[in-house]
Design a protein around this motif. Structure first.
Motif, mmCIF file in Angstrom:
data_model
loop_
_atom_site.group_PDB
_atom_site.id
_atom_site.type_symbol
_atom_site.label_atom_id
_atom_site.label_comp_id
_atom_site.label_asym_id
_atom_site.label_seq_id
_atom_site.Cartn_x
_atom_site.Cartn_y
_atom_site.Cartn_z
ATOM 1 N N VAL A 20 47.051 34.725 52.864
ATOM 2 C CA VAL A 20 47.343 34.201 51.525
ATOM 3 C C VAL A 20 46.071 33.631 50.906
ATOM 4 C CG1 VAL A 20 48.618 32.467 50.210
ATOM 5 C CG2 VAL A 20 49.762 33.725 52.047
ATOM 6 N N ALA A 21 45.284 32.907 51.726
ATOM 7 C CA ALA A 21 44.034 32.333 51.231
ATOM 8 C C ALA A 21 43.052 33.426 50.820
ATOM 9 C CB ALA A 21 43.410 31.428 52.293
ATOM 10 N N LEU A 22 42.981 34.502 51.599
ATOM 11 C CA LEU A 22 42.099 35.615 51.245
ATOM 12 C C LEU A 22 42.571 36.296 49.965
ATOM 13 C CD1 LEU A 22 41.409 37.203 54.758
ATOM 14 C CD2 LEU A 22 39.763 36.041 53.266
ATOM 15 N N GLY A 23 43.892 36.384 49.794
ATOM 16 C CA GLY A 23 44.419 36.923 48.546
ATOM 17 C C GLY A 23 44.019 36.063 47.362
ATOM 18 N N PHE A 24 44.013 34.743 47.574
ATOM 19 C CA PHE A 24 43.585 33.817 46.531
ATOM 20 C C PHE A 24 42.121 34.055 46.169
ATOM 21 C CE2 PHE A 24 41.510 29.651 45.727
ATOM 22 C CZ PHE A 24 42.052 29.401 44.476
ATOM 23 N N VAL A 25 41.284 34.265 47.200
ATOM 24 C CA VAL A 25 39.866 34.543 46.950
ATOM 25 C C VAL A 25 39.713 35.809 46.107
ATOM 26 C CG1 VAL A 25 37.672 35.158 48.034
ATOM 27 C CG2 VAL A 25 39.083 33.345 49.024
ATOM 28 N N GLY A 26 40.520 36.825 46.420
ATOM 29 C CA GLY A 26 40.475 38.055 45.634
ATOM 30 C C GLY A 26 40.883 37.819 44.189
ATOM 31 N N ASP A 27 41.919 36.987 43.995
ATOM 32 C CA ASP A 27 42.355 36.657 42.633
ATOM 33 C C ASP A 27 41.252 35.952 41.859
ATOM 34 O OD1 ASP A 27 44.852 37.738 43.069
ATOM 35 O OD2 ASP A 27 45.765 35.829 43.668
ATOM 36 N N VAL A 28 40.562 35.026 42.533
ATOM 37 C CA VAL A 28 39.482 34.291 41.871
ATOM 38 C C VAL A 28 38.340 35.241 41.500
ATOM 39 C CG1 VAL A 28 37.720 32.510 42.176
ATOM 40 C CG2 VAL A 28 40.055 32.100 42.958
ATOM 41 N N GLY A 29 38.058 36.209 42.379
ATOM 42 C CA GLY A 29 37.028 37.194 42.062
ATOM 43 C C GLY A 29 37.399 38.014 40.835
ATOM 44 N N ASP A 30 38.659 38.458 40.773
ATOM 45 C CA ASP A 30 39.120 39.204 39.596
ATOM 46 C C ASP A 30 39.083 38.324 38.352
ATOM 47 O OD1 ASP A 30 39.569 41.436 41.145
ATOM 48 O OD2 ASP A 30 41.706 41.002 41.453
ATOM 49 N N LEU A 31 39.440 37.061 38.522
ATOM 50 C CA LEU A 31 39.416 36.131 37.399
ATOM 51 C C LEU A 31 37.996 35.969 36.858
ATOM 52 C CD1 LEU A 31 40.853 34.025 35.626
ATOM 53 C CD2 LEU A 31 40.495 32.355 37.458
ATOM 54 N N ALA A 32 37.026 35.889 37.768
ATOM 55 C CA ALA A 32 35.631 35.749 37.345
ATOM 56 C C ALA A 32 35.182 36.961 36.536
ATOM 57 C CB ALA A 32 34.732 35.562 38.562
ATOM 58 N N LYS A 33 35.584 38.155 36.961
ATOM 59 C CA LYS A 33 35.213 39.368 36.230
ATOM 60 C C LYS A 33 35.832 39.377 34.834
ATOM 61 C CE LYS A 33 34.831 42.137 40.447
ATOM 62 N NZ LYS A 33 35.412 43.271 41.227
ATOM 63 N N ILE A 34 37.075 38.927 34.742
ATOM 64 C CA ILE A 34 37.745 38.884 33.438
ATOM 65 C C ILE A 34 37.047 37.900 32.512
ATOM 66 C CG2 ILE A 34 39.885 38.202 32.275
ATOM 67 C CD1 ILE A 34 41.390 39.317 34.714
ATOM 68 N N VAL A 35 36.715 36.721 33.036
ATOM 69 C CA VAL A 35 36.033 35.715 32.215
ATOM 70 C C VAL A 35 34.680 36.240 31.751
ATOM 71 C CG1 VAL A 35 34.960 33.429 32.258
ATOM 72 C CG2 VAL A 35 37.231 33.763 33.256
ATOM 73 N N MET A 36 33.939 36.888 32.647
ATOM 74 C CA MET A 36 32.643 37.446 32.276
ATOM 75 C C MET A 36 32.797 38.506 31.189
ATOM 76 S SD MET A 36 30.889 37.753 36.058
ATOM 77 C CE MET A 36 29.336 38.418 35.451
ATOM 78 N N THR A 37 33.863 39.298 31.283
ATOM 79 C CA THR A 37 34.107 40.321 30.261
ATOM 80 C C THR A 37 34.446 39.683 28.920
ATOM 81 O OG1 THR A 37 34.895 41.882 31.937
ATOM 82 C CG2 THR A 37 35.525 42.314 29.655
ATOM 83 N N LEU A 38 35.305 38.680 28.946
ATOM 84 C CA LEU A 38 35.686 38.003 27.705
ATOM 85 C C LEU A 38 34.507 37.266 27.078
ATOM 86 C CD1 LEU A 38 39.190 36.568 28.699
ATOM 87 C CD2 LEU A 38 38.695 38.578 27.297
ATOM 88 N N GLU A 39 33.553 36.839 27.920
ATOM 89 C CA GLU A 39 32.372 36.141 27.417
ATOM 90 C C GLU A 39 31.245 37.103 27.042
ATOM 91 O OE1 GLU A 39 31.759 32.391 27.297
ATOM 92 O OE2 GLU A 39 33.866 32.850 26.929
ATOM 93 N N GLY A 40 31.448 38.408 27.299
ATOM 94 C CA GLY A 40 30.454 39.400 26.919
ATOM 95 C C GLY A 40 29.396 39.684 27.958
ATOM 96 N N THR A 41 29.508 39.088 29.149
ATOM 97 C CA THR A 41 28.521 39.315 30.200
ATOM 98 C C THR A 41 28.726 40.664 30.876
ATOM 99 O OG1 THR A 41 28.475 36.935 30.602
ATOM 100 C CG2 THR A 41 27.485 38.326 32.287
ATOM 101 N N ARG A 42 29.989 41.077 31.008
ATOM 102 C CA ARG A 42 30.320 42.377 31.589
ATOM 103 C C ARG A 42 31.140 43.174 30.592
ATOM 104 N NH1 ARG A 42 31.700 42.067 37.940
ATOM 105 N NH2 ARG A 42 31.854 44.281 37.476
ATOM 106 N N ARG A 43 31.229 44.473 30.866
ATOM 107 C CA ARG A 43 32.061 45.333 30.030
ATOM 108 C C ARG A 43 33.067 46.052 30.911
ATOM 109 N NH1 ARG A 43 29.342 48.851 25.425
ATOM 110 N NH2 ARG A 43 31.587 49.012 25.036
#
Length: 213
Positions: A36-59
């Motif tokens: 469950v904790a590893l799944g949480f880490v994966g969610d946080v990683g996906d969340l970081a990518k989404i935030v970077m995309t919304l902020e224009g750092t990634r596409r």
């Protein structure tokens, strides 16, 4: 409609039970706490990518607030599941931890500025600047009335130690040596704790003689 925490947590546990049932059918057991904790880490990683995309750092195509909402909820769900499995009452712990963080950040900000961050007694504790305080049973907890120097250099007069009426936590009552003085209240544990900052290693407040320079 906004739901209260108890209702949200109950829904999270319903989903957790459904996932446990599905996992048992697939692999013969529910996910372990580590999984469950590893799944949480994966969610946080996906969340970081989404935030970077919304902020224009990634596409990343197709990313918007809906995806952000989804990952935030996934991450919160994992936290609630782990809290339930380890017997942590988030409804009780979260406000307490936030209050501790507010106190800690206030302390850090004040120390960085070279000032004191305790609660002004005259403003929030119903005490005037010329008031005195001590425990009814004479407890001092090792902090006797007198003059103390803050590790940043300012002087304070300790009036006494008192207990919080609801929690019985001991607090130190003290005031500046300026005219007019300003009264302060600080938890005893914070008053006596050592600090390590900017090359200084020692007590936050040190007792000095009243006639010392």
């Amino acid at each position: 409609m906004t739901q209260d925490f108890a209702t949200l947590n109950a829904h999270a546990m319903e989903v957790a039970a459904a996932y446990d049932d599905l996992s048992t059918k697939r692999i013969g057991r529910p996910w372990t706490n580590q999984e469950v904790a590893l799944g949480f880490v994966g969610d946080v990683g996906d969340l970081a990518k989404i935030v970077m995309t919304l902020e224009g750092t990634r596409r990343i195509d197709g990313i918007g607030l809906e995806q952000l909402e989804h990952e935030l909820c996934d991450a919160i769900w994992s936290c609630l599941v782990l809290a339930d499995r380890f017997g942590v009452d988030i409804g009780e712990a979260f406000p307490r931890q936030m209050q501790d963080l507010v106190r800690h950040v206030s302390e850090l900000r004040a120390d960085e500025a070279g000032t004191d961050s305790a609660t002004p007694a005259g403003e929030n504790r119903g005490m005037s600047d010329d008031s005195t305080a001590s425990t009814d049973d004479g407890e001092s907890f090792g902090v006797e009335p007198g003059t103390y120097r803050h590790f940043k250099g300012a002087r304070y007069e300790v009036i006494g130690v008192g207990r919080h009426s609801e929690t019985e936590e001991p607090y130190v009552f003290y005031r500046t040596t300026t005219t007019p003085p300003t009264s302060w209240v600080r938890p005893l544990a914070m008053f006596v704790e050592p600090v390590s900052r900017d090359g200084y290693e020692g007590p936050r407040f040190a007792r000095i003689d009243d006639d010392a320079d």
